[in-house]
Design a protein around this motif. Structure first.
Motif, short mmCIF file in Angstrom:
data_model
loop_
_atom_site.label_atom_id
_atom_site.label_comp_id
_atom_site.label_asym_id
_atom_site.label_seq_id
_atom_site.Cartn_x
_atom_site.Cartn_y
_atom_site.Cartn_z
N THR A 88 0.88 -1.27 -0.16
CA THR A 88 -0.02 0.09 0.07
C THR A 88 0.91 1.41 -0.17
O THR A 88 0.52 2.17 -0.72
N SER A 215 3.63 -6.13 -3.61
CA SER A 215 3.55 -6.26 -2.26
C SER A 215 4.17 -7.75 -2.00
O SER A 215 4.15 -8.58 -2.61
N LYS A 220 1.15 -13.24 -1.03
CA LYS A 220 1.46 -13.08 -2.47
C LYS A 220 2.46 -13.91 -3.07
O LYS A 220 2.84 -14.49 -2.09
C1 LIG Z 1 -2.20 -6.87 -1.35
C2 LIG Z 1 -2.48 -5.84 -2.34
C3 LIG Z 1 -2.35 -4.69 -1.96
C4 LIG Z 1 -1.49 -4.20 -0.70
O1 LIG Z 1 -0.47 -4.64 -0.36
P1 LIG Z 1 -0.01 -4.70 1.12
O2 LIG Z 1 1.32 -5.13 1.14
O3 LIG Z 1 -0.84 -5.44 1.90
O4 LIG Z 1 -0.24 -3.29 1.65
C5 LIG Z 1 -2.42 -3.69 -2.84
N1 LIG Z 1 -3.20 -3.95 -4.21
C6 LIG Z 1 -3.67 -5.14 -4.44
C7 LIG Z 1 -4.35 -5.52 -5.56
C8 LIG Z 1 -3.13 -6.22 -3.46
O5 LIG Z 1 -3.61 -7.36 -3.72
#
Ligand SMILES: *Cc1c(COP(=O)(O)O)cnc(C)c1O
Length: 403
Positions: A88, A215, A220
Motif C-alpha cells: 500500500t 507487495s 502474495k
Molecule cells: C495486497 C494488495 C495490495 C496491498 O499490499 P499490502 O502489502 O498488503 O499493503 C494492494 N493492491 C492489491 C491488488 C493487493 O492485492
C-alpha cells in the motif's frame, strides 16, 4: 495493518486464520494456501540469512536490503527496484512521486483490493473507478477511454494517472492501456501486488509500465514473513525520488534538510533476508503454480469458466479463480469437504462505504458487480499435490452437477 478475513483480500492467509497447517488430525484439509512446505524447503537458506542479519545488527538499511533491491531489479529486468514497508505504501509513494494530489483524477480498476483506492485517497486525489473485462477480471481499456473523456468533458478534475491492477496474477492489457494513457498524457502506475513473476511476451512484470508496485505480504506469490513491498521503475530518475520519500523526504546521503514530504516506509533488513532466500527459489515456484493451474484447467474445462489465458501472457497465479452461477452452493460443498476457498472480492471498490462517494453507486460498474457474485478462488500454492488438486476437482464437479 488491520486484520483481514478471507472474504476481503487475497492477502488473508488461510480460511482457518493461520499460515501454517499440517497437524496430523488435519490431514484431510486442503487449505487455500499452505506455506509450511515452502518453509521446510527453504528452512536452511532462510535461517542462515536471518542469522546473518542478527550477527551484523544493521536492522534498517542493512546490506541484505541493497542486495534484495539489486536482485529484484535483475529479476524484473529493470534498472531499479526500491523496497518499502508494504504494498500500500508502495502505491502511495509511487503516486506521491507523480505529485498526485487534490484535484487530480486517478483511473483505477474497480475490482481490486481496497488498498488500490486507499492509496489514491490518502494522496488527496480522486479515484475514478473503471469497469473490468468479464473474463480477465482486469481493467477494460474501452471503459478507461470512456471515463477519461467523461472526466475531461466535466472539466472539474485533472486526469493524471492510470492504475491498472493485475488481478489474481494476470498482467493487465498494458499494450492498450499504455497507448490510451499516452494519448491523454497520463502516467501508468501499475498495481502488480498480485502479479510479480508474470510476463507479457517474455517481458517481466515490473518492466511493463514506467512505474510498477508490488507487495510481499505473506500470501502474495513472492511473500515474506511480515509486511513488505517494492516499486520498480524504468525511468532513470524516479528511484531516487522514491528512496527519498520512503525516508521522510531526505535526499540521498544527506539528513540535514527534508526536501519533500515523505513518510517512514523502509523494508526491514530481516524481512529483506527472508525475501532474498525466497526470491532465489521463486522461478521454480512460479513454474509449479503454472503446473497446478494447468491441472485445474484440464479437469475443469467445460464445467466452470476457467481463468483466461491471453495469448503471450503468463500469470503469477496469485489465485486460481473460476466463475460460476451457483458459486455460493458450490463453495458450501467444498467447505463441507474441508477444502478452503475464498471470494475475491465480495464487493467491488465502489460499493465500500470508504470509497462509494467517489462513484455513482450500484449499477455504475456492471461487470465488476456481476463478477463479484460469481467468482471463486480455489486452493493454489507451489506445493499443492496433484492428488489434492484432483480431490478439489472431484468435489467441485460433483457439486456443480448436483446444484
Ligand atoms: C495486497 C494488495 C495490495 C496491498 O499490499 P499490502 O502489502 O498488503 O499493503 C494492494 N493492491 C492489491 C491488488 C493487493 O492485492
Amino acid at each position: 495493518m488491520s486484520e483481514r478475513t478471507s472474504e476481503d483480500s487475497p492477502a488473508s492467509p488461510l480460511n482457518q486464520g493461520h499460515i501454517f497447517s499440517g497437524s496430523r488430525e488435519e490431514m484431510s484439509k486442503i487449505p487455500l494456501l499452505d506455506l509450511r512446505p515452502q518453509f521446510e524447503r527453504l528452512r536452511d537458506e532462510i535461517g542462515a540469512l536471518v542469522l546473518g542479519v542478527l550477527d551484523h545488527g544493521q536492522f534498517i538499511k542493512g546490506p541484505e536490503m541493497m542486495e534484495l533491491e539489486e536482485e529484484l531489479a535483475e529479476f524484473a529486468q529493470v534498472d531499479d527496484a526500491v523496497t518499502v514497508g508494504n504494498g500500500t505504501d508502495a502505491l502511495q509513494i509511487a503516486l506521491m512521486g507523480e505529485r498526485v494530489g487534490p484535484g487530480d483524477a486517478v483511473f483505477v480498476s474497480g475490482f481490486t483490493y481496497v488498498a488500490s483506492a486507499g492509496a489514491i485517497q490518502l494522496c488527496g486525489a480522486t479515484p475514478v473507478f473503471v469497469d473490468i473485462r468479464p473474463h480477465s477480471f482486469n481493467m477494460d481499456p474501452d471503459d478507461l477511454e470512456t471515463r477519461i473523456k467523461r472526466v475531461k468533458d466535466a472539466g472539474k478534475l485533472n486526469p493524471k494517472v492510470v492504475m491498472p491492477v493485475d488481478l489474481f496474477g494476470l498482467p493487465a492489457n498494458y499494450e492498450r492501456i499504455l497507448a490510451i494513457a499516452e494519448a491523454h498524457g497520463l502516467t501508468v502506475v501499475a498495481d502488480a501486488a498480485q502479479s510479480f513473476g508474470g510476463t507479457i511476451h517474455g517481458e517481466r512484470v515490473g518492466s511493463l509500465a514506467e512505474v510498477t508496485t508490488t507487495s510481499f505480504y505473506p500470501t502474495k506469490p513472492l511473500g515474506g514473513y511480515g509486511d513488505g513491498g517494492a516499486i520498480f521503475t524504468t525511468h532513470p530518475d524516479k528511484a531516487e525520488v522514491y528512496r527519498s520519500i520512503r525516508e521522510h523526504g531526505f535526499p540521498a546521503g544527506d539528513r540535514s534538510s527534508a526536501v519533500r514530504l515523505g513518510l517512514n516506509s523502509r523494508l526491514d533488513t530481516i524481512q529483506a533476508a527472508i525475501l532474498l532466500a525466497k526470491l532465489r527459489a521463486f522461478s521454480g515456484e512460479i513454474q509449479r503454480r503454472e503446473e497446478v493451474a494447468r491441472q485445474y484447467d484440464s479437469r475443469l474445462e467445460g464445467i466452470v469458466e476457467l481463468p483466461l489465458r491471453p495469448e503471450g501472457v503468463t500469470s503469477a497465479w496469485s489465485q486460481y479463480s473460476i466463475r460460476l452461477e451457483a458459486r455460493d452452493a458450490v463453495r458450501a460443498a467444498l467447505n463441507a469437504n474441508r477444502i478452503g476457498t475464498a471470494i475475491y472480492y465480495i464487493k467491488p471498490l465502489h460499493l465500500h462505504p470508504a470509497h462509494e462517494s467517489f462513484s455513482e453507486g450500484p449499477g455504475s460498474l456492471p461487470v465488476c458487480e456481476q463478477v463479484s457474485r460469481q467468482v471463486l478462488s480455489l486452493p493454489m500454492h507451489p506445493d499443492l499435490a496433484p492428488e489434492a488438486i484432483d480431490r478439489v476437482c472431484d468435489t467441485l464437479i460433483d457439486a456443480v452437477r448436483s446444484v
